[in-house]
Design a protein around this motif. Structure first.
Motif, PDB file in Angstrom:
ATOM      1  N   ILE A   7     -21.096   7.604 -17.606  1.00  0.00           N
ATOM      2  CA  ILE A   7     -21.699   6.488 -16.867  1.00  0.00           C
ATOM      3  C   ILE A   7     -21.605   5.237 -17.879  1.00  0.00           C
ATOM      4  O   ILE A   7     -21.076   4.166 -17.389  1.00  0.00           O
ATOM      5  N   LYS A   8     -21.838   5.500 -19.058  1.00  0.00           N
ATOM      6  CA  LYS A   8     -21.650   4.352 -20.043  1.00  0.00           C
ATOM      7  C   LYS A   8     -20.295   3.932 -20.026  1.00  0.00           C
ATOM      8  O   LYS A   8     -20.169   2.666 -20.254  1.00  0.00           O
ATOM      9  N   LYS A  11     -19.628   1.519 -17.354  1.00  0.00           N
ATOM     10  CA  LYS A  11     -20.616  -0.081 -17.682  1.00  0.00           C
ATOM     11  C   LYS A  11     -19.923  -0.786 -18.628  1.00  0.00           C
ATOM     12  O   LYS A  11     -19.728  -1.871 -18.555  1.00  0.00           O
ATOM     13  N   ARG A  14     -16.698  -2.257 -16.970  1.00  0.00           N
ATOM     14  CA  ARG A  14     -17.112  -3.328 -16.268  1.00  0.00           C
ATOM     15  C   ARG A  14     -17.427  -4.831 -17.353  1.00  0.00           C
ATOM     16  O   ARG A  14     -16.696  -5.664 -16.912  1.00  0.00           O
ATOM     17  N   GLN A  21     -22.389  -7.056 -11.943  1.00  0.00           N
ATOM     18  CA  GLN A  21     -22.472  -5.757 -11.157  1.00  0.00           C
ATOM     19  C   GLN A  21     -22.562  -6.262  -9.699  1.00  0.00           C
ATOM     20  O   GLN A  21     -21.766  -5.470  -8.819  1.00  0.00           O
ATOM     21  N   GLU A  39     -26.110   2.203 -13.406  1.00  0.00           N
ATOM     22  CA  GLU A  39     -25.950   1.605 -14.997  1.00  0.00           C
ATOM     23  C   GLU A  39     -27.286   1.789 -15.781  1.00  0.00           C
ATOM     24  O   GLU A  39     -27.094   1.695 -16.825  1.00  0.00           O
ATOM     25  N   SER A  40     -28.299   1.876 -15.259  1.00  0.00           N
ATOM     26  CA  SER A  40     -29.410   1.808 -15.896  1.00  0.00           C
ATOM     27  C   SER A  40     -30.002   3.404 -16.229  1.00  0.00           C
ATOM     28  O   SER A  40     -31.153   3.530 -16.727  1.00  0.00           O
TER      29      SER A  40
END
Lengths: 69, 69
Positions: A7-8, A11, A14, A21, A39-40
């Motif tokens: 996931i990180k 992010k 991006r 986002q 993302e959180s």
DNA sequence: CTTGATAGTGCATTATACTGCTCTTTTTGT
DNA sequence: ACAAAAAGAGCAGTATAATGCACTATCAAG
């Protein structure tokens, strides 16, 4: 969960592309809400969601043999 | 969906290890039902499900830069 | 300080993934 | 061909991912 690294990575990718986002949500077809949650660190996204995001970021999901160390 | 390749890779890996769906379900902690659905191409598994299976098969999910061809 | 842009959260709804049970189909071995 | 093992599918219940809307928080620029 160890897959938080993945996931990180999304992010970070991006951000390194300097895409918001909002924009990523649009071009990937994933809802902004889902992207924010992901993302959180709140999520357990589906393969479809991951694929869409990876695709939009010029990445692709793959399976690798685990290095035994 | 292009990510069907990833699913197939999981199935091929299981078969090359000569593990039954039953056994893989047990050792991965994924329900047999979910595994069957997934391998028969019906699914859109979550990252957690994928991770469990990959882990049990000695694989790991990763993101790679897409080769532009 | 105010404004605008970006990121994150609460809530409710809808869609669907996961699960267990049962049954059928396919494959494998004798 | 037969039997056993493995794979797949129908159905129903539960959990939760995805979505949209509204709101708040943070930060940078003016």
């Amino acid at each position: 969960m160890h897959y938080q690294a993945l996931i990180k990575q999304l992010k970070d990718r991006r951000e390194s592309l300097q895409v918001t986002q909002d924009t990523l949500a649009e071009i990937s077809g994933v809802s902004l809400r889902a992207l924010k949650q992901l993302e959180s660190g709140k999520g357990n996204p589906t393969l479809e969601t991951l694929s869409k995001l990876a695709e939009a970021l010029g990445l692709e999901l793959s399976l690798q043999l685990k290095t035994n160390r």
